[in-house]
Motif scaffolding. Structure first.
Motif, short mmCIF file in Angstrom:
data_model
loop_
_atom_site.label_atom_id
_atom_site.label_comp_id
_atom_site.label_asym_id
_atom_site.label_seq_id
_atom_site.Cartn_x
_atom_site.Cartn_y
_atom_site.Cartn_z
N TRP A 97 0.84 -1.19 0.00
CA TRP A 97 0.00 0.00 0.00
C TRP A 97 0.87 1.25 0.00
O TRP A 97 2.09 1.17 0.10
CB TRP A 97 -0.92 -0.01 1.23
CG TRP A 97 -0.20 0.19 2.53
CD1 TRP A 97 0.57 -0.71 3.20
CD2 TRP A 97 -0.13 1.40 3.27
NE1 TRP A 97 1.09 -0.15 4.32
CE2 TRP A 97 0.67 1.15 4.41
CE3 TRP A 97 -0.69 2.66 3.11
CZ2 TRP A 97 0.94 2.13 5.36
CZ3 TRP A 97 -0.42 3.64 4.06
CH2 TRP A 97 0.39 3.35 5.17
N CYS A 104 -6.17 2.55 -0.68
CA CYS A 104 -5.40 2.10 0.49
C CYS A 104 -5.88 2.82 1.74
O CYS A 104 -6.05 2.21 2.80
CB CYS A 104 -3.92 2.37 0.28
SG CYS A 104 -3.19 1.56 -1.16
N MET A 108 -7.18 0.57 4.94
CA MET A 108 -6.23 0.39 6.05
C MET A 108 -6.91 0.25 7.41
O MET A 108 -6.51 -0.60 8.20
CB MET A 108 -5.19 1.50 6.06
CG MET A 108 -4.12 1.35 4.98
SD MET A 108 -3.15 -0.17 5.12
CE MET A 108 -2.10 0.27 6.50
N ALA A 127 1.33 -5.19 6.49
CA ALA A 127 1.05 -4.11 5.53
C ALA A 127 2.34 -3.36 5.26
O ALA A 127 2.84 -2.63 6.12
CB ALA A 127 -0.02 -3.18 6.09
#
Length: 193
Positions: A97, A104, A108, A127
């Motif tokens: 991301w 994104c 998230m 991530a």
């Protein structure tokens, strides 16, 4: 010069403006129509892309034969270098991301909730930001209230190419042996059933 002269001059100027006004008005109407058409085309393109990226058959890929992944390097919040081998024995949801990526930003918080709910010895959301600096990622986490996800940054600027990711967000499900099981391009609601 008298006030009557000023009024007469104003009338002449007004009539000249009125005479020039119809072509100017047509040009303004044409500009509005062009803007509306361009806006409609942009909205159509965005909705079409959203539909395509949101359709599982277009974005999800399940592998019948598990694919070994290349070795990728990224750093954690203390700038320690890591690889996927550091997560061996866990199922990993690897998400690539960026802070500037709108999808994104949307997903998230859901990834954070997923890590809070399921994260542990058997599963981790990893991530990895492809941004250029860790402070920008820290600021993003603070701004969006990300508390359960660890900070990871692509330190080599090569993770996306090594994993053949064509855009962000890209998410891979990696098995306990470090093999790719599944891949998705585009955002998802990660904390739904």
């Amino acid at each position: 010069k008298t006030r009557a002269d000023d009024r007469e001059t104003a009338k002449v100027n007004l009539s000249c403006d009125e005479a020039a006004s119809p072509p100017r008005r047509k040009l303004q109407i044409l500009r509005v129509h062009v803007a509306l058409v361009a806006g409609s085309l942009m909205i159509g393109a965005v909705l079409g892309a959203y539909y395509m990226l949101g359709t599982p058959s277009m974005t999800d890929k399940v592998y019948a034969d598990l694919r070994p992944l290349p070795e990728i390097h990224f750093q954690n919040g203390t700038e320690k270098m890591l690889t996927l081998a550091d997560f061996r024995g866990q199922m990993v949801l690897l998400n690539l991301w960026a802070t500037w990526c709108v999808p994104c930003r949307i997903e998230m918080p859901a990834l954070d909730r997923l890590q809070a709910k399921l994260g542990g010895p058997g599963f981790a959301v990893v991530a990895v930001s492809i941004d250029s600096d860790m402070q920008g990622v820290r600021d993003f986490y603070q701004q969006y209230g990300i508390k359960s996800l660890a900070l990871y940054l692509d330190s080599t600027t090569g993770v996306t190419s090594a994993l053949s990711a064509i855009g962000t967000p890209t998410t891979l499900l990696v098995d306990r042996e470090g093999r790719e099981v599944w891949r998705r391009l585009g955002q998802a609601e990660w904390d739904t059933p």
